[in-house]
Design a protein around this motif. Sequence first.
Motif, PDB file in Angstrom:
ATOM      1  N   PRO A   1      -5.991   1.667 -11.298  1.00 27.26           N
ATOM      2  CA  PRO A   1      -4.220   1.685 -12.335  1.00 27.26           C
ATOM      3  C   PRO A   1      -3.909   0.538 -11.896  1.00 27.26           C
ATOM      4  N   LEU A   2      -3.493   0.481 -10.867  1.00 27.07           N
ATOM      5  CA  LEU A   2      -3.015  -0.246 -10.268  1.00 27.07           C
ATOM      6  C   LEU A   2      -3.161  -1.733  -9.884  1.00 27.07           C
ATOM      7  N   ARG A   3      -4.169  -1.211  -9.627  1.00 25.26           N
ATOM      8  CA  ARG A   3      -4.943  -3.244  -9.651  1.00 25.26           C
ATOM      9  C   ARG A   3      -5.042  -4.107 -11.317  1.00 25.26           C
ATOM     10  N   ARG A   4      -5.612  -2.615 -11.608  1.00 23.84           N
ATOM     11  CA  ARG A   4      -5.983  -3.006 -13.056  1.00 23.84           C
ATOM     12  C   ARG A   4      -4.481  -4.028 -14.220  1.00 23.84           C
ATOM     13  N   GLU A   5      -3.347  -3.610 -13.248  1.00 23.09           N
ATOM     14  CA  GLU A   5      -2.209  -3.939 -13.579  1.00 23.09           C
ATOM     15  C   GLU A   5      -1.328  -4.849 -13.197  1.00 23.09           C
ATOM     16  N   GLY A   6      -2.146  -6.030 -12.067  1.00 25.19           N
ATOM     17  CA  GLY A   6      -2.482  -7.183 -11.273  1.00 25.19           C
ATOM     18  C   GLY A   6      -2.134  -6.709  -9.947  1.00 25.19           C
ATOM     19  N   PHE A   7      -1.918  -5.461  -8.708  1.00 26.95           N
ATOM     20  CA  PHE A   7      -1.829  -5.413  -7.502  1.00 26.95           C
ATOM     21  C   PHE A   7      -3.209  -5.971  -7.291  1.00 26.95           C
ATOM     22  N   SER A   8      -2.644  -6.907  -5.649  1.00 26.95           N
ATOM     23  CA  SER A   8      -3.674  -7.102  -5.228  1.00 26.95           C
ATOM     24  C   SER A   8      -4.669  -6.023  -4.511  1.00 26.95           C
ATOM     25  N   ARG A   9      -6.286  -5.845  -4.411  1.00 20.28           N
ATOM     26  CA  ARG A   9      -6.420  -5.109  -3.921  1.00 20.28           C
ATOM     27  C   ARG A   9      -5.862  -3.998  -2.350  1.00 20.28           C
ATOM     28  N   THR A  10      -5.477  -5.639  -2.063  1.00 25.02           N
ATOM     29  CA  THR A  10      -4.954  -5.155  -0.835  1.00 25.02           C
ATOM     30  C   THR A  10      -3.253  -3.976  -0.857  1.00 25.02           C
ATOM     31  N   LYS A  11      -2.846  -4.352  -1.677  1.00 22.52           N
ATOM     32  CA  LYS A  11      -1.528  -4.019  -1.854  1.00 22.52           C
ATOM     33  C   LYS A  11      -1.654  -2.462  -2.375  1.00 22.52           C
ATOM     34  N   ALA A  12      -2.874  -2.392  -3.506  1.00 17.60           N
ATOM     35  CA  ALA A  12      -3.054  -1.347  -4.579  1.00 17.60           C
ATOM     36  C   ALA A  12      -3.911  -0.452  -3.253  1.00 17.60           C
ATOM     37  N   PHE A  13      -4.439  -0.344  -2.775  1.00 10.65           N
ATOM     38  CA  PHE A  13      -5.282   0.604  -2.113  1.00 10.65           C
ATOM     39  C   PHE A  13      -4.065   1.236  -0.980  1.00 10.65           C
ATOM     40  N   LEU A  14      -2.760   0.335  -0.443  1.00 10.59           N
ATOM     41  CA  LEU A  14      -1.834   0.816   0.687  1.00 10.59           C
ATOM     42  C   LEU A  14      -1.415   2.068  -0.851  1.00 10.59           C
ATOM     43  N   TYR A  15      -1.158   1.142  -1.862  1.00  8.01           N
ATOM     44  CA  TYR A  15      -0.011   2.368  -2.875  1.00  8.01           C
ATOM     45  C   TYR A  15      -0.895   3.436  -2.984  1.00  8.01           C
ATOM     46  N   GLY A  16      -2.364   3.304  -3.064  1.00 10.20           N
ATOM     47  CA  GLY A  16      -2.908   5.002  -3.169  1.00 10.20           C
ATOM     48  C   GLY A  16      -2.768   5.483  -2.136  1.00 10.20           C
ATOM     49  N   GLN A  17      -3.498   5.059  -0.901  1.00 10.52           N
ATOM     50  CA  GLN A  17      -3.432   6.275   0.290  1.00 10.52           C
ATOM     51  C   GLN A  17      -1.800   6.600   1.149  1.00 10.52           C
ATOM     52  N   ALA A  18      -0.935   5.971   0.272  1.00  7.75           N
ATOM     53  CA  ALA A  18       0.553   6.378   0.698  1.00  7.75           C
ATOM     54  C   ALA A  18       0.384   7.425  -0.265  1.00  7.75           C
ATOM     55  N   SER A  19       0.438   7.775  -1.259  1.00  6.94           N
ATOM     56  CA  SER A  19      -0.265   9.273  -2.304  1.00  6.94           C
ATOM     57  C   SER A  19      -0.086  10.277  -1.367  1.00  6.94           C
ATOM     58  N   GLY A  20      -0.730  10.217  -0.171  1.00  7.98           N
ATOM     59  CA  GLY A  20      -1.493  11.533   0.852  1.00  7.98           C
ATOM     60  C   GLY A  20      -0.425  11.390   1.663  1.00  7.98           C
ATOM     61  N   ILE A  21      -0.353  10.895   2.003  1.00 11.00           N
ATOM     62  CA  ILE A  21       0.318  10.977   3.633  1.00 11.00           C
ATOM     63  C   ILE A  21       1.668  11.869   3.599  1.00 11.00           C
ATOM     64  N   VAL A  22       2.039  13.000   2.691  1.00  9.53           N
ATOM     65  CA  VAL A  22       3.197  13.917   2.778  1.00  9.53           C
ATOM     66  C   VAL A  22       1.876  15.140   3.090  1.00  9.53           C
ATOM     67  N   GLU A  23       1.140  15.109   2.865  1.00  2.00           N
ATOM     68  CA  GLU A  23      -0.275  15.957   3.231  1.00  2.00           C
ATOM     69  C   GLU A  23       0.169  16.518   4.365  1.00  2.00           C
ATOM     70  N   PRO A  24       0.048  15.792   5.455  1.00  2.00           N
ATOM     71  CA  PRO A  24      -0.227  15.944   6.973  1.00  2.00           C
ATOM     72  C   PRO A  24       1.497  16.178   7.319  1.00  2.00           C
ATOM     73  N   ILE A  25       2.387  16.296   6.419  1.00  2.00           N
ATOM     74  CA  ILE A  25       3.942  16.736   6.623  1.00  2.00           C
ATOM     75  C   ILE A  25       3.674  17.791   6.263  1.00  2.00           C
ATOM     76  N   ALA A  26       4.053  17.403   4.936  1.00  3.94           N
ATOM     77  CA  ALA A  26       3.640  19.560   4.395  1.00  3.94           C
ATOM     78  C   ALA A  26       2.448  21.091   5.705  1.00  3.94           C
TER      79      ALA A  26
END
Length: 273
Positions: A179-204
């Motif tokens: 969805p971020l890509r569809r909103e105009g983000f570059s593929r790389t930036k959309a990927f970085l945002y997408g994977q960042a959503s899971g960064i809290v899992e190792p911490i928790a």
Amino acid sequence: MIEWLSALPPTIQALMGTLFTWGVTALGAGLVFFFKSINKTVLNGMLGFAAGVMIAASFWSLLAPAIEMAEGLGQTAWITAAVGFLAGGAFLWLVDITLPHLHMGLEKDKAEGIKTSWQRSILLVLAITLHNIPEGLAVGVAFGAVAFDLPSASLTGAVALAIGIGLQNFPEGAAVSIPLRREGFSRTKAFLYGQASGIVEPIAGVIGAFAVVSMQPVLPYALAFAAGAMIYVVVEELIPEAQHNEGGTATNVATIGCMIGFTIMMILDVALG
């Protein structure tokens, strides 16, 4: 592999398990390099699948062991399970009304939590990040429980939970990045945002494992807490999003996805646990 993993401290096991779940989130987010959009019906099926996995994991991997452990520790099992379960839901509710976030398919003025001027993209990522907290906590607590050598807590069961959470993280990563890509983000930036959503899992995960290893009496409460938090996410977010403004086939796909996800997680936990 299990024998090698068993030689590690519980916190390291939890870290490795949640790094795996984070990695699968990144794999899902990587679909943005191949697709610019995702069919709503397909997305509904993905979200339904994630909901099914979380519902099954909440019982077989968390609530049922919590009840058994509470009985073994001489606690009143139903009180322990109820208190922990409701506390988990209450915690997520407090985070939900506090942390600014935006569910998929909604306009920015429908953002929940404290009002902010943050960009829509940040709010979308935070919505997924919100329900990754109990997922990481659940995996961490499951690995931490193994340290007490209790009949209802096994390393294979903890691994099964990590695999199940990882499976449902794949569509979640895609549900953020595409969805971020569809909103105009570059593929790389959309990927970085997408994977960042899971960064809290190792911490928790590490926090959860450390907490239960340090305080055995709190273990049943922690398992039930993680279950309550996961069920809150399913009911408040995943199922409504899977059926938002849709009917007929799209809704049926979400329901079928939920049934499949539940079945797969149940098989993993019963067969491996």
